[in-house]
Design a protein around this motif. Structure first.
Motif, PDB file in Angstrom:
ATOM      1  N   HIS A  22      31.691   5.776 -11.328  1.00  0.00           N
ATOM      2  CA  HIS A  22      30.808   6.717 -10.634  1.00  0.00           C
ATOM      3  C   HIS A  22      30.109   7.700 -11.573  1.00  0.00           C
ATOM      4  CE1 HIS A  22      31.729   5.667  -6.445  1.00  0.00           C
ATOM      5  NE2 HIS A  22      32.952   5.440  -6.864  1.00  0.00           N
ATOM      6  N   PHE A  23      30.510   7.740 -12.838  1.00  0.00           N
ATOM      7  CA  PHE A  23      29.917   8.676 -13.808  1.00  0.00           C
ATOM      8  C   PHE A  23      29.617   7.869 -15.057  1.00  0.00           C
ATOM      9  CE2 PHE A  23      30.079  12.241 -16.919  1.00  0.00           C
ATOM     10  CZ  PHE A  23      29.272  13.162 -16.261  1.00  0.00           C
ATOM     11  N   ASP A  24      28.328   7.755 -15.412  1.00  0.00           N
ATOM     12  CA  ASP A  24      27.929   6.781 -16.430  1.00  0.00           C
ATOM     13  C   ASP A  24      27.657   7.373 -17.809  1.00  0.00           C
ATOM     14  OD1 ASP A  24      25.628   8.130 -15.923  1.00  0.00           O
ATOM     15  OD2 ASP A  24      24.394   6.367 -15.479  1.00  0.00           O
ATOM     16  N   ARG A  25      28.239   8.530 -18.092  1.00  0.00           N
ATOM     17  CA  ARG A  25      28.033   9.120 -19.413  1.00  0.00           C
ATOM     18  C   ARG A  25      29.322   9.785 -19.894  1.00  0.00           C
ATOM     19  NH1 ARG A  25      23.215  13.094 -18.135  1.00  0.00           N
ATOM     20  NH2 ARG A  25      22.494  11.158 -17.217  1.00  0.00           N
ATOM     21  N   THR A  33      23.831  18.492 -11.972  1.00  0.00           N
ATOM     22  CA  THR A  33      23.299  17.604 -10.939  1.00  0.00           C
ATOM     23  C   THR A  33      23.848  16.184 -11.035  1.00  0.00           C
ATOM     24  OG1 THR A  33      21.379  17.215 -12.364  1.00  0.00           O
ATOM     25  CG2 THR A  33      21.156  18.911 -10.679  1.00  0.00           C
ATOM     26  N   VAL A  34      24.094  15.710 -12.251  1.00  0.00           N
ATOM     27  CA  VAL A  34      24.634  14.358 -12.426  1.00  0.00           C
ATOM     28  C   VAL A  34      26.047  14.274 -11.852  1.00  0.00           C
ATOM     29  CG1 VAL A  34      25.308  12.620 -14.133  1.00  0.00           C
ATOM     30  CG2 VAL A  34      23.200  13.911 -14.449  1.00  0.00           C
ATOM     31  N   VAL A  36      27.314  16.265  -9.499  1.00  0.00           N
ATOM     32  CA  VAL A  36      27.197  16.383  -8.042  1.00  0.00           C
ATOM     33  C   VAL A  36      26.908  15.011  -7.435  1.00  0.00           C
ATOM     34  CG1 VAL A  36      25.779  17.305  -6.156  1.00  0.00           C
ATOM     35  CG2 VAL A  36      26.467  18.809  -8.021  1.00  0.00           C
ATOM     36  N   ALA A  37      25.955  14.285  -8.016  1.00  0.00           N
ATOM     37  CA  ALA A  37      25.595  12.957  -7.507  1.00  0.00           C
ATOM     38  C   ALA A  37      26.763  11.980  -7.630  1.00  0.00           C
ATOM     39  CB  ALA A  37      24.380  12.422  -8.262  1.00  0.00           C
ATOM     40  N   ALA A  38      27.529  12.081  -8.724  1.00  0.00           N
ATOM     41  CA  ALA A  38      28.679  11.192  -8.922  1.00  0.00           C
ATOM     42  C   ALA A  38      29.759  11.462  -7.879  1.00  0.00           C
ATOM     43  CB  ALA A  38      29.242  11.381 -10.334  1.00  0.00           C
ATOM     44  N   VAL A  39      30.007  12.740  -7.600  1.00  0.00           N
ATOM     45  CA  VAL A  39      31.011  13.102  -6.589  1.00  0.00           C
ATOM     46  C   VAL A  39      30.550  12.645  -5.206  1.00  0.00           C
ATOM     47  CG1 VAL A  39      32.163  15.033  -5.434  1.00  0.00           C
ATOM     48  CG2 VAL A  39      31.968  15.019  -7.921  1.00  0.00           C
ATOM     49  N   GLN A  40      29.257  12.811  -4.901  1.00  0.00           N
ATOM     50  CA  GLN A  40      28.727  12.351  -3.612  1.00  0.00           C
ATOM     51  C   GLN A  40      28.876  10.838  -3.463  1.00  0.00           C
ATOM     52  OE1 GLN A  40      24.745  13.957  -3.954  1.00  0.00           O
ATOM     53  NE2 GLN A  40      25.182  15.616  -2.504  1.00  0.00           N
ATOM     54  N   SER A  41      28.627  10.111  -4.534  1.00  0.00           N
ATOM     55  CA  SER A  41      28.781   8.656  -4.519  1.00  0.00           C
ATOM     56  C   SER A  41      30.233   8.273  -4.227  1.00  0.00           C
ATOM     57  CB  SER A  41      28.336   8.086  -5.863  1.00  0.00           C
ATOM     58  OG  SER A  41      28.665   6.712  -5.971  1.00  0.00           O
ATOM     59  N   PHE A  42      31.150   8.927  -4.912  1.00  0.00           N
ATOM     60  CA  PHE A  42      32.576   8.675  -4.699  1.00  0.00           C
ATOM     61  C   PHE A  42      32.971   9.012  -3.262  1.00  0.00           C
ATOM     62  CE2 PHE A  42      36.922  10.430  -4.561  1.00  0.00           C
ATOM     63  CZ  PHE A  42      37.636   9.305  -4.961  1.00  0.00           C
ATOM     64  N   GLN A  43      32.529  10.164  -2.778  1.00  0.00           N
ATOM     65  CA  GLN A  43      32.869  10.589  -1.419  1.00  0.00           C
ATOM     66  C   GLN A  43      32.330   9.615  -0.379  1.00  0.00           C
ATOM     67  OE1 GLN A  43      31.115  14.503  -1.801  1.00  0.00           O
ATOM     68  NE2 GLN A  43      33.120  15.519  -1.933  1.00  0.00           N
ATOM     69  N   GLY A  44      31.099   9.156  -0.584  1.00  0.00           N
ATOM     70  CA  GLY A  44      30.485   8.236   0.361  1.00  0.00           C
ATOM     71  C   GLY A  44      31.246   6.931   0.471  1.00  0.00           C
ATOM     72  N   GLY A 172      20.344  16.325 -19.336  1.00  0.00           N
ATOM     73  CA  GLY A 172      20.201  15.319 -20.370  1.00  0.00           C
ATOM     74  C   GLY A 172      18.873  15.415 -21.097  1.00  0.00           C
ATOM     75  N   TYR A 173      18.324  14.255 -21.452  1.00  0.00           N
ATOM     76  CA  TYR A 173      17.119  14.220 -22.281  1.00  0.00           C
ATOM     77  C   TYR A 173      15.829  14.424 -21.498  1.00  0.00           C
ATOM     78  CZ  TYR A 173      20.083  12.774 -26.112  1.00  0.00           C
ATOM     79  OH  TYR A 173      21.045  12.744 -27.082  1.00  0.00           O
ATOM     80  N   SER A 174      15.932  14.760 -20.209  1.00  0.00           N
ATOM     81  CA  SER A 174      14.718  15.035 -19.440  1.00  0.00           C
ATOM     82  C   SER A 174      14.144  16.409 -19.783  1.00  0.00           C
ATOM     83  CB  SER A 174      14.998  14.958 -17.933  1.00  0.00           C
ATOM     84  OG  SER A 174      15.972  15.901 -17.550  1.00  0.00           O
ATOM     85  N   GLY A 175      14.909  17.226 -20.499  1.00  0.00           N
ATOM     86  CA  GLY A 175      14.433  18.538 -20.932  1.00  0.00           C
ATOM     87  C   GLY A 175      14.264  18.583 -22.439  1.00  0.00           C
ATOM     88  N   ALA A 176      13.957  19.767 -22.946  1.00  0.00           N
ATOM     89  CA  ALA A 176      13.802  19.972 -24.389  1.00  0.00           C
ATOM     90  C   ALA A 176      14.112  21.427 -24.696  1.00  0.00           C
ATOM     91  CB  ALA A 176      12.390  19.629 -24.845  1.00  0.00           C
TER      92      ALA A 176
END
Length: 206
Positions: A22-25, A33-34, A36-44, A172-176
């Motif tokens: 559920h967590f790819d890094r 946010t990553v 949060v999304a991983a926990v939501q995936s697990f919960q679902g 992650g790398y979406s920012g600078a």
């Protein structure tokens, strides 16, 4: 635990989520946010409310499906392959920073002691390349220009520093950065900060 939390328990949460896909890094210890999304995936998948928060029920369910994370699972060497060191990095105590591989290697007499993922400034605020030295360390630094936290800052060229970035950990790398070298793993830079001394060399190369 919820968005904004950080620390050892968050790192363990991420490592356990990674064990079951559920967590790819690599664990960062920051609940962004990553996570949060991983926990939501697990919960679902487990029929729990998809809150994105690691409440007692979610945590117990996760503990029952995973094993105690190993040291390597909690602190992987790096998620990126460390670059071939620049020749300037091969002697003495050096923060060897590759823009191409986006990695930082802490080297002593040609040996890699630790390594970590990094990101750099944008095209408008580029991170300077060259050979520098650490001239100031500031554990709880806050930027006077941008008013953002720069924990574990190690300044090497004017206002440019190597430091932990909660934004990097979350996005992650979406920012600078604004020119600094951002590190996303707080545990690793905390250890690095304790070892680096003023005067240690910094090499930033393409």
């Amino acid at each position: 635990m919820a968005s904004g939390s950080e620390g050892k328990q968050v790192r363990e949460l991420q490592a356990r989520l990674r064990q079951i896909g559920h967590f790819d890094r690599s664990p960062t210890g920051y609940y962004g946010t990553v996570t949060v999304a991983a926990v939501q995936s697990f919960q679902g998948k487990r029929g729990l409310s998809r809150t994105g928060k690691a409440d007692t029920l979610t945590w117990r369910k996760l503990l029952g499906m995973t094993h105690e994370p190993t040291a390597a699972e909690l602190n992987p060497p790096t998620t990126r392959t460390v670059a071939e060191p620049d020749k300037r990095c091969m002697t003495g105590r050096v923060l060897c920073i590759s823009k191409n591989s986006r990695t930082l290697a802490w080297m002593i007499d040609g040996r890699v002691v630790s390594s970590m993922d990094v990101r750099f400034g944008s095209q408008y605020t580029p991170t300077r390349e060259g050979t520098f030295s650490v001239h100031w360390k500031s554990r709880h630094h806050v930027s006077t220009i941008y008013h953002t936290a720069m924990p574990y800052a190690m300044f090497f060229s004017g206002g440019q520093a190597v430091h932990y970035s909660a934004d990097f950990a979350a996005r992650g790398y979406s920012g600078a950065s604004h020119g600094c070298v951002n590190v996303r793993d707080e545990g690793k830079i905390a250890s690095l900060f304790a070892q680096v001394k003023n005067g240690d060399k910094v090499v930033v190369y393409g």
